[in-house]
Write a protein that holds these residues in place. Structure first.
Motif, PDB file in Angstrom:
ATOM      1  N   SER A  79       3.374  16.650  -9.780  1.00 59.26           N
ATOM      2  CA  SER A  79       3.428  15.281  -9.265  1.00 59.26           C
ATOM      3  C   SER A  79       4.857  14.805  -9.029  1.00 59.26           C
ATOM      4  CB  SER A  79       2.724  14.324 -10.227  1.00 59.26           C
ATOM      5  OG  SER A  79       1.357  14.608 -10.276  1.00 59.26           O
ATOM      6  N   ILE A  80       5.781  15.161  -9.904  1.00 56.41           N
ATOM      7  CA  ILE A  80       7.169  14.731  -9.741  1.00 56.41           C
ATOM      8  C   ILE A  80       7.760  15.322  -8.459  1.00 56.41           C
ATOM      9  CG2 ILE A  80       9.495  14.818 -10.738  1.00 56.41           C
ATOM     10  CD1 ILE A  80       7.544  12.874 -12.118  1.00 56.41           C
ATOM     11  N   GLU A  81       7.435  16.574  -8.180  1.00 55.09           N
ATOM     12  CA  GLU A  81       7.916  17.190  -6.936  1.00 55.09           C
ATOM     13  C   GLU A  81       7.272  16.518  -5.719  1.00 55.09           C
ATOM     14  OE1 GLU A  81       8.705  21.588  -4.982  1.00 55.09           O
ATOM     15  OE2 GLU A  81       7.695  21.465  -6.914  1.00 55.09           O
ATOM     16  N   LEU A  82       6.003  16.088  -5.843  1.00 52.92           N
ATOM     17  CA  LEU A  82       5.360  15.344  -4.763  1.00 52.92           C
ATOM     18  C   LEU A  82       6.114  14.048  -4.486  1.00 52.92           C
ATOM     19  CD1 LEU A  82       1.572  15.636  -5.728  1.00 52.92           C
ATOM     20  CD2 LEU A  82       2.776  16.919  -3.963  1.00 52.92           C
ATOM     21  N   VAL A  83       6.505  13.349  -5.553  1.00 52.54           N
ATOM     22  CA  VAL A  83       7.252  12.096  -5.419  1.00 52.54           C
ATOM     23  C   VAL A  83       8.577  12.348  -4.713  1.00 52.54           C
ATOM     24  CG1 VAL A  83       8.520  10.333  -6.730  1.00 52.54           C
ATOM     25  CG2 VAL A  83       6.184  10.937  -7.382  1.00 52.54           C
ATOM     26  N   ARG A  84       9.304  13.373  -5.146  1.00 53.63           N
ATOM     27  CA  ARG A  84      10.611  13.684  -4.562  1.00 53.63           C
ATOM     28  C   ARG A  84      10.479  14.001  -3.062  1.00 53.63           C
ATOM     29  NH1 ARG A  84      12.477  16.311  -8.657  1.00 53.63           N
ATOM     30  NH2 ARG A  84      11.478  18.268  -8.191  1.00 53.63           N
ATOM     31  N   LYS A  85       9.512  14.824  -2.716  1.00 52.79           N
ATOM     32  CA  LYS A  85       9.351  15.199  -1.310  1.00 52.79           C
ATOM     33  C   LYS A  85       8.794  14.039  -0.485  1.00 52.79           C
ATOM     34  CE  LYS A  85       9.485  20.060  -1.990  1.00 52.79           C
ATOM     35  NZ  LYS A  85       9.079  21.370  -1.568  1.00 52.79           N
ATOM     36  N   GLY A  86       7.942  13.213  -1.085  1.00 53.63           N
ATOM     37  CA  GLY A  86       7.454  12.022  -0.395  1.00 53.63           C
ATOM     38  C   GLY A  86       8.590  11.056  -0.090  1.00 53.63           C
ATOM     39  N   PHE A 106      -6.831   1.989 -10.813  1.00 49.70           N
ATOM     40  CA  PHE A 106      -6.412   3.381 -10.587  1.00 49.70           C
ATOM     41  C   PHE A 106      -4.987   3.533 -11.118  1.00 49.70           C
ATOM     42  CE2 PHE A 106      -5.270   6.772  -7.247  1.00 49.70           C
ATOM     43  CZ  PHE A 106      -5.613   7.790  -8.106  1.00 49.70           C
ATOM     44  N   GLU A 107      -4.884   3.755 -12.418  1.00 55.68           N
ATOM     45  CA  GLU A 107      -3.589   3.758 -13.103  1.00 55.68           C
ATOM     46  C   GLU A 107      -2.660   4.880 -12.635  1.00 55.68           C
ATOM     47  OE1 GLU A 107      -2.505   1.261 -15.057  1.00 55.68           O
ATOM     48  OE2 GLU A 107      -4.395   0.331 -14.451  1.00 55.68           O
ATOM     49  N   GLN A 108      -3.211   6.071 -12.350  1.00 54.95           N
ATOM     50  CA  GLN A 108      -2.362   7.172 -11.876  1.00 54.95           C
ATOM     51  C   GLN A 108      -1.711   6.812 -10.542  1.00 54.95           C
ATOM     52  OE1 GLN A 108      -5.624   7.508 -12.733  1.00 54.95           O
ATOM     53  NE2 GLN A 108      -6.004   9.449 -13.758  1.00 54.95           N
ATOM     54  N   GLY A 109      -2.453   6.136  -9.678  1.00 66.27           N
ATOM     55  CA  GLY A 109      -1.901   5.711  -8.394  1.00 66.27           C
ATOM     56  C   GLY A 109      -0.782   4.698  -8.567  1.00 66.27           C
ATOM     57  N   LYS A 110      -0.972   3.760  -9.501  1.00 63.83           N
ATOM     58  CA  LYS A 110       0.077   2.774  -9.786  1.00 63.83           C
ATOM     59  C   LYS A 110       1.343   3.469 -10.257  1.00 63.83           C
ATOM     60  CE  LYS A 110      -0.626  -0.834 -12.211  1.00 63.83           C
ATOM     61  NZ  LYS A 110      -1.047  -1.756 -13.272  1.00 63.83           N
ATOM     62  N   ARG A 111       1.192   4.411 -11.182  1.00 58.83           N
ATOM     63  CA  ARG A 111       2.373   5.126 -11.704  1.00 58.83           C
ATOM     64  C   ARG A 111       3.085   5.882 -10.595  1.00 58.83           C
ATOM     65  NH1 ARG A 111      -0.912   6.027 -16.114  1.00 58.83           N
ATOM     66  NH2 ARG A 111      -1.410   8.144 -15.515  1.00 58.83           N
ATOM     67  N   LEU A 112       2.322   6.504  -9.715  1.00 60.49           N
ATOM     68  CA  LEU A 112       2.931   7.300  -8.651  1.00 60.49           C
ATOM     69  C   LEU A 112       3.746   6.432  -7.700  1.00 60.49           C
ATOM     70  CD1 LEU A 112       3.126  10.191  -7.456  1.00 60.49           C
ATOM     71  CD2 LEU A 112       1.373   9.456  -5.865  1.00 60.49           C
ATOM     72  N   VAL A 113       3.178   5.311  -7.229  1.00 60.42           N
ATOM     73  CA  VAL A 113       3.934   4.490  -6.287  1.00 60.42           C
ATOM     74  C   VAL A 113       5.150   3.861  -6.970  1.00 60.42           C
ATOM     75  CG1 VAL A 113       2.020   4.064  -4.707  1.00 60.42           C
ATOM     76  CG2 VAL A 113       2.473   2.429  -6.514  1.00 60.42           C
ATOM     77  N   LEU A 115       6.888   5.311  -9.347  1.00 57.76           N
ATOM     78  CA  LEU A 115       7.869   6.398  -9.410  1.00 57.76           C
ATOM     79  C   LEU A 115       8.581   6.578  -8.068  1.00 57.76           C
ATOM     80  CD1 LEU A 115       6.083   9.193 -11.472  1.00 57.76           C
ATOM     81  CD2 LEU A 115       8.241   8.068 -12.037  1.00 57.76           C
ATOM     82  N   CYS A 116       7.878   6.269  -6.981  1.00 57.77           N
ATOM     83  CA  CYS A 116       8.469   6.374  -5.644  1.00 57.77           C
ATOM     84  C   CYS A 116       9.365   5.189  -5.309  1.00 57.77           C
ATOM     85  CB  CYS A 116       7.375   6.491  -4.583  1.00 57.77           C
ATOM     86  SG  CYS A 116       6.561   8.086  -4.527  1.00 57.77           S
ATOM     87  N   GLY A 117       9.463   4.221  -6.213  1.00 58.13           N
ATOM     88  CA  GLY A 117      10.341   3.080  -5.989  1.00 58.13           C
ATOM     89  C   GLY A 117       9.667   1.868  -5.370  1.00 58.13           C
ATOM     90  N   PHE A 118       8.340   1.856  -5.306  1.00 57.42           N
ATOM     91  CA  PHE A 118       7.622   0.704  -4.775  1.00 57.42           C
ATOM     92  C   PHE A 118       7.539  -0.383  -5.843  1.00 57.42           C
ATOM     93  CE2 PHE A 118       6.363   3.884  -1.795  1.00 57.42           C
ATOM     94  CZ  PHE A 118       5.977   3.225  -0.640  1.00 57.42           C
ATOM     95  N   GLU A 119       7.510  -1.637  -5.388  1.00 59.79           N
ATOM     96  CA  GLU A 119       7.389  -2.777  -6.296  1.00 59.79           C
ATOM     97  C   GLU A 119       6.112  -3.538  -5.989  1.00 59.79           C
ATOM     98  OE1 GLU A 119      10.874  -5.234  -6.258  1.00 59.79           O
ATOM     99  OE2 GLU A 119      12.212  -3.516  -6.509  1.00 59.79           O
ATOM    100  N   LEU A 120       5.461  -4.015  -7.046  1.00 65.88           N
ATOM    101  CA  LEU A 120       4.221  -4.769  -6.904  1.00 65.88           C
ATOM    102  C   LEU A 120       4.507  -6.127  -6.275  1.00 65.88           C
ATOM    103  CD1 LEU A 120       1.175  -5.006  -7.511  1.00 65.88           C
ATOM    104  CD2 LEU A 120       1.813  -5.947  -9.740  1.00 65.88           C
ATOM    105  N   GLU A 121       3.765  -6.465  -5.223  1.00 64.95           N
ATOM    106  CA  GLU A 121       3.905  -7.774  -4.579  1.00 64.95           C
ATOM    107  C   GLU A 121       2.752  -8.706  -4.909  1.00 64.95           C
ATOM    108  OE1 GLU A 121       4.596  -7.658  -0.390  1.00 64.95           O
ATOM    109  OE2 GLU A 121       6.684  -7.069  -0.678  1.00 64.95           O
ATOM    110  N   GLY A 122       1.576  -8.138  -5.149  1.00 65.76           N
ATOM    111  CA  GLY A 122       0.428  -8.991  -5.452  1.00 65.76           C
ATOM    112  C   GLY A 122      -0.866  -8.217  -5.387  1.00 65.76           C
ATOM    113  N   THR A 123      -1.964  -8.958  -5.489  1.00 64.01           N
ATOM    114  CA  THR A 123      -3.296  -8.365  -5.458  1.00 64.01           C
ATOM    115  C   THR A 123      -4.037  -8.857  -4.229  1.00 64.01           C
ATOM    116  OG1 THR A 123      -3.336  -8.339  -7.873  1.00 64.01           O
ATOM    117  CG2 THR A 123      -5.437  -8.062  -6.752  1.00 64.01           C
TER     118      THR A 123
END
Length: 141
Positions: A79-86, A106-113, A115-123
């Motif tokens: 997964s970390i390599e996926l993040v780096r290449k993404g 979907f907690e795994q999805g939250k962690r992944l985005v 890790l990619c540097g995305f920030e939560l804006e809302g629901t």
């Protein structure tokens, strides 16, 4: 080792791919096929045995892009390599704003985005007529 390659047709999905999400109505082959008819750039992340992720860049405006990434249940330690290449792909395209939608719960999805540097804006409530989604963004300054 994770390799990245573009794909344009369903025939390119030539290895097993099992989504990480357990929700039964998640994106199926017909949905993916309809996306490939849109102005989209699609990539497969794979190892020797299977497809680990699919990543779609769907342009929403002149400087805005929606990122859709479906991750295999078997991505695990890669997964970390996926993040780096993404992140490298996002740098390559150079949009000013990227958006990612993650289904609430979907907690795994939250962690992944995150890790990619995305920030939560809302629901986004009742986003697809049944589920709530978090709206994440990554803005280049």
């Amino acid at each position: 080792m994770v390799n990245v390659r573009p794909f344009k047709t369903l025939e390119d999905l030539d290895k097993p791919f099992i989504l990480q999400s357990e929700q039964e109505n998640d994106y199926d082959i017909k949905t993916i096929a309809s996306w490939l008819k849109m102005p989209v750039n699609a990539f497969l992340f794979e190892n020797d045995k299977e497809i680990l992720a699919q990543m779609f860049f769907i342009q929403l405006g002149l400087d805005r892009c929606l990122i859709c990434m479906h991750i295999s249940k078997n991505a695990g330690k890669e997964s970390i390599e996926l993040v780096r290449k993404g992140n490298k792909l996002m740098d390559f395209y150079g949009f000013g704003r990227y958006e990612a939608y993650v289904r609430v719960g979907f907690e795994q999805g939250k962690r992944l985005v995150e890790l990619c540097g995305f920030e939560l804006e809302g629901t986004m409530r009742n986003f697809d007529n049944k589920n709530d989604y978090y709206l994440y963004s990554k803005v280049r300054v």
